[in-house]
Design a protein around this motif. Structure first.
Motif, short mmCIF file in Angstrom:
data_model
loop_
_atom_site.label_atom_id
_atom_site.label_comp_id
_atom_site.label_asym_id
_atom_site.label_seq_id
_atom_site.Cartn_x
_atom_site.Cartn_y
_atom_site.Cartn_z
N MET A 1 10.20 -2.61 3.66
CA MET A 1 9.82 -1.26 3.42
C MET A 1 8.27 -1.45 4.10
N SER A 2 8.01 -0.46 4.93
CA SER A 2 6.64 -0.49 5.67
C SER A 2 5.67 -0.20 4.77
N GLU A 3 4.63 -0.75 5.27
CA GLU A 3 3.26 -0.46 4.32
C GLU A 3 2.70 0.77 4.63
N ILE A 4 2.20 1.70 3.57
CA ILE A 4 1.70 2.85 3.58
C ILE A 4 0.27 2.40 3.09
N ARG A 5 -0.87 3.00 3.93
CA ARG A 5 -2.38 2.95 3.49
C ARG A 5 -2.70 4.46 3.17
N ILE A 6 -3.42 4.50 1.96
CA ILE A 6 -3.98 5.92 1.91
C ILE A 6 -5.41 5.84 1.70
N ASP A 7 -6.00 6.57 2.48
CA ASP A 7 -7.75 6.55 2.20
C ASP A 7 -7.91 7.83 1.41
N THR A 8 -8.53 7.68 0.41
CA THR A 8 -8.66 8.83 -0.64
C THR A 8 -9.81 9.76 -0.15
N GLU A 9 -10.67 9.41 0.82
CA GLU A 9 -11.54 10.31 1.44
C GLU A 9 -10.92 11.11 2.57
N GLU A 10 -9.86 10.44 3.20
CA GLU A 10 -9.13 11.12 4.09
C GLU A 10 -8.22 12.02 3.58
N LEU A 11 -7.55 11.72 2.46
CA LEU A 11 -6.85 12.90 1.38
C LEU A 11 -7.70 13.91 1.14
N GLU A 12 -8.83 13.76 0.50
CA GLU A 12 -9.67 14.57 0.12
C GLU A 12 -10.28 15.55 1.36
N GLU A 13 -10.35 15.28 2.46
CA GLU A 13 -10.70 16.01 3.58
C GLU A 13 -9.13 16.74 3.98
N TYR A 14 -8.22 16.10 4.00
CA TYR A 14 -6.85 16.94 4.13
C TYR A 14 -6.65 18.02 3.39
#
Length: 56
Positions: A1-14
């Protein structure tokens, strides 16, 4: 499985941009809460695994 990185600040901006595009005007606190809820949802559904920065 490939690694997924989620930046919470990026999520909030989205989320903020999507709400604005739907003519909704959230506050900064609203976005933070929604970002956390969405992130927790992904963890609960085992889509992602939360890793503390200090664990790296």
């Amino acid at each position: 499985m490939s690694e997924i990185r989620i930046d919470t600040e990026e999520l909030e901006e989205y989320i903020h941009q999507k709400l604005l595009s739907n003519h909704l005007i959230p506050t900064g606190k609203d976005i933070e809460v929604l970002g956390n809820i969405f992130f927790d949802f992904l963890v609960d559904k085992k889509v992602i695994e939360e890793i503390n920065k200090r664990d790296k």
